[in-house]
Design a protein around this motif. Structure first.
Motif, mmCIF file in Angstrom:
data_model
loop_
_atom_site.group_PDB
_atom_site.id
_atom_site.type_symbol
_atom_site.label_atom_id
_atom_site.label_comp_id
_atom_site.label_asym_id
_atom_site.label_seq_id
_atom_site.Cartn_x
_atom_site.Cartn_y
_atom_site.Cartn_z
ATOM 1 N N ILE A 11 0.830 -0.889 0.001
ATOM 2 C CA ILE A 11 -0.229 0.491 -0.116
ATOM 3 C C ILE A 11 0.861 1.606 -0.132
ATOM 4 C CG2 ILE A 11 -1.461 1.535 1.106
ATOM 5 C CD1 ILE A 11 -2.881 -1.544 2.552
ATOM 6 N N ARG A 12 1.382 1.255 0.638
ATOM 7 C CA ARG A 12 2.354 2.562 0.934
ATOM 8 C C ARG A 12 3.441 2.497 -0.338
ATOM 9 N NH1 ARG A 12 1.275 5.562 4.584
ATOM 10 N NH2 ARG A 12 2.952 7.015 3.924
ATOM 11 N N LEU A 13 3.915 1.537 -1.171
ATOM 12 C CA LEU A 13 4.585 1.510 -2.317
ATOM 13 C C LEU A 13 3.943 1.985 -3.378
ATOM 14 C CD1 LEU A 13 6.952 -1.105 -2.391
ATOM 15 C CD2 LEU A 13 7.879 1.051 -2.017
ATOM 16 N N ARG A 14 2.102 1.175 -3.474
ATOM 17 C CA ARG A 14 1.522 2.433 -4.738
ATOM 18 C C ARG A 14 1.290 4.017 -4.512
ATOM 19 N NH1 ARG A 14 -0.965 -2.929 -3.329
ATOM 20 N NH2 ARG A 14 -2.728 -1.028 -2.292
ATOM 21 N N GLN A 15 1.054 4.368 -2.516
ATOM 22 C CA GLN A 15 1.554 5.777 -2.578
ATOM 23 C C GLN A 15 2.597 6.177 -3.059
ATOM 24 O OE1 GLN A 15 0.536 5.749 1.871
ATOM 25 N NE2 GLN A 15 -1.901 4.810 1.176
ATOM 26 N N LEU A 16 3.372 5.337 -2.487
ATOM 27 C CA LEU A 16 5.395 6.060 -3.066
ATOM 28 C C LEU A 16 4.916 7.320 -4.409
ATOM 29 C CD1 LEU A 16 7.810 7.298 -2.904
ATOM 30 C CD2 LEU A 16 8.898 4.852 -2.659
ATOM 31 N N GLU A 17 4.490 5.556 -5.039
ATOM 32 C CA GLU A 17 4.734 5.594 -6.602
ATOM 33 C C GLU A 17 3.445 7.074 -7.050
ATOM 34 O OE1 GLU A 17 3.366 3.019 -11.083
ATOM 35 O OE2 GLU A 17 3.620 2.215 -9.411
ATOM 36 N N THR A 18 2.352 7.722 -6.652
ATOM 37 C CA THR A 18 1.448 8.506 -6.780
ATOM 38 C C THR A 18 1.651 10.005 -6.628
ATOM 39 O OG1 THR A 18 -0.183 7.184 -6.355
ATOM 40 C CG2 THR A 18 -0.887 9.279 -6.099
ATOM 41 N N ARG A 19 2.931 9.908 -5.105
ATOM 42 C CA ARG A 19 3.995 10.488 -5.030
ATOM 43 C C ARG A 19 4.664 11.515 -6.079
ATOM 44 N NH1 ARG A 19 4.578 12.577 1.267
ATOM 45 N NH2 ARG A 19 4.718 14.111 0.346
ATOM 46 N N LEU A 20 5.626 10.335 -6.976
ATOM 47 C CA LEU A 20 6.428 10.826 -7.614
ATOM 48 C C LEU A 20 5.749 11.603 -8.815
ATOM 49 C CD1 LEU A 20 8.853 7.352 -6.943
ATOM 50 C CD2 LEU A 20 9.105 9.704 -6.055
ATOM 51 N N GLN A 21 5.044 9.906 -9.408
ATOM 52 C CA GLN A 21 4.162 10.837 -10.855
ATOM 53 C C GLN A 21 3.941 11.732 -10.441
ATOM 54 O OE1 GLN A 21 1.000 7.496 -11.404
ATOM 55 N NE2 GLN A 21 2.671 6.118 -12.236
ATOM 56 N N ASN A 22 3.356 12.990 -9.670
ATOM 57 C CA ASN A 22 2.753 14.036 -9.148
ATOM 58 C C ASN A 22 4.723 14.794 -9.345
ATOM 59 O OD1 ASN A 22 0.357 13.464 -9.252
ATOM 60 N ND2 ASN A 22 0.348 13.445 -6.887
ATOM 61 N N LEU A 23 4.956 14.792 -8.477
ATOM 62 C CA LEU A 23 7.053 15.367 -8.510
ATOM 63 C C LEU A 23 6.569 15.088 -10.151
ATOM 64 C CD1 LEU A 23 8.529 16.377 -6.967
ATOM 65 C CD2 LEU A 23 9.894 14.370 -6.544
ATOM 66 N N ILE A 24 7.567 13.837 -10.605
ATOM 67 C CA ILE A 24 7.919 14.380 -12.113
ATOM 68 C C ILE A 24 7.016 14.716 -13.323
ATOM 69 C CG2 ILE A 24 8.679 12.862 -13.928
ATOM 70 C CD1 ILE A 24 9.025 10.740 -11.544
ATOM 71 N N GLU A 25 5.842 14.741 -13.137
ATOM 72 C CA GLU A 25 4.860 15.164 -14.201
ATOM 73 C C GLU A 25 5.068 17.074 -13.509
ATOM 74 O OE1 GLU A 25 1.378 14.138 -13.354
ATOM 75 O OE2 GLU A 25 1.913 12.539 -13.868
ATOM 76 N N GLY A 26 5.598 17.751 -12.473
ATOM 77 C CA GLY A 26 5.405 18.817 -12.497
ATOM 78 C C GLY A 26 6.910 19.753 -12.478
ATOM 79 N N SER A 27 8.066 18.944 -12.063
ATOM 80 C CA SER A 27 9.175 19.330 -12.845
ATOM 81 C C SER A 27 9.894 18.991 -13.893
ATOM 82 C CB SER A 27 9.754 18.485 -11.120
ATOM 83 O OG SER A 27 9.564 19.296 -10.165
ATOM 84 N N ALA A 28 9.555 17.478 -14.135
ATOM 85 C CA ALA A 28 10.825 16.478 -15.290
ATOM 86 C C ALA A 28 10.050 17.137 -16.241
ATOM 87 C CB ALA A 28 11.357 15.239 -14.771
ATOM 88 N N ALA A 29 9.122 17.542 -16.414
ATOM 89 C CA ALA A 29 8.455 17.117 -17.628
ATOM 90 C C ALA A 29 9.167 17.786 -19.270
ATOM 91 C CB ALA A 29 7.031 18.393 -18.148
#
Length: 260
Positions: A11-29
């Motif tokens: 569960i925590r790793l799925r939450q981590l993936e979601t948060r990483l996606q949000n960060l990458i979409e905002g900073s690494a596009a």
């Protein structure tokens, strides 16, 4: 691993993936223009974390504490200077890993390394367990031919060769090259017959380039000699090696080629 423990971790790793996606979409596009590429990087970071988990002597779960993002030289500097993205990745991996019940042998670190054989727009990812002391590499003056320098061999040092082979370092001097009388023989046409040398000097290993044709690089910088710290990425004519020192949990490397 207990079922309840595994469920909580998942569960925590799925939450981590979601948060990483949000960060990458905002900073690494600008690095990864496609949404699929951004999501793939987040998923592979989480999978590298998952695959690198080891069971400690008391049953604790120990996560990899060094994530290496290998990029094409044309993108390395720009990505390495994006402290918002890299600090965000480091914080999320550390915090969410801890929330998932993982411990780490030292504060988690994310490194960017230049690798010529990675195509522009791609990332090759490695996650390893490295000894405490993930600091910047510093140069130390030494002469590889100077036998008068006392050799104090760092304990449990090793090289991860091309993401697959683990080469333990038990000697004060290690010659690396294609020729069969080297200590570490690398049968690759890019490597010179006598390419580089590791030498223990005052309790740490120094790497020396031995006038190789393709050169020796440490963390994206071409060198003639350099003191090594755990986690340093070495390139011999483009072939990657990672220098490390084992904690109680050795041999946890994950190399995952990108495809975006």
């Amino acid at each position: 691993m207990k079922r309840s423990q595994a469920k909580s971790l998942s569960i925590r790793l799925r939450q981590l993936e979601t948060r990483l996606q949000n960060l990458i979409e905002g900073s690494a596009a600008r690095f990864f223009p496609s949404v699929a590429g951004q999501q793939d990087l987040a998923a592979r970071l989480v999978e590298a974390m998952r695959q690198g988990i080891l069971i400690g002597p008391n049953g604790e779960l120990v996560g990899p504490n060094l994530f290496i993002l290998e990029t094409h030289p044309s993108q390395t500097a720009q990505l390495a200077e994006d402290t918002v993205l890299l600090d965000g990745l480091t914080r999320l991996l550390q915090e969410e890993g801890a929330e998932a019940g993982l411990s780490f042998d030292s504060p988690l670190a994310v490194r960017v390394a230049s690798t010529p054989d990675v195509s522009p727009g791609n990332i090759r990812l490695q996650a390893v367990h490295s000894q405490i002391g993930l600091t910047d590499t510093t140069a130390v003056e030494a002469n590889p031919a100077d036998e008068s320098v006392p050799a104090s061999i760092p304990v449990n040092a090793f090289l991860i060769v091309d993401g697959m082979q683990v080469f333990p370092i038990h000697q004060a001097v290690v010659n690396i090259g294609r020729r069969t009388d080297n200590h570490l023989v690398i049968d690759d046409p890019r490597i010179s017959r006598v390419h580089a040398q590791l030498r223990a000097v005052h309790g740490q290993f120094i790497i020396f380039d031995l006038d190789s044709l393709g050169g020796t690089w440490v963390n994206g910088e071409r060198i003639r000699q350099k003191a090594l710290q755990p986690g340093d990425v070495i390139l011999l004519s483009g072939l990657p090696l990672v220098f490390g020192q084992e904690t109680a949990f050795p041999d946890a490397t994950q190399e995952m080629p990108a495809s975006f």
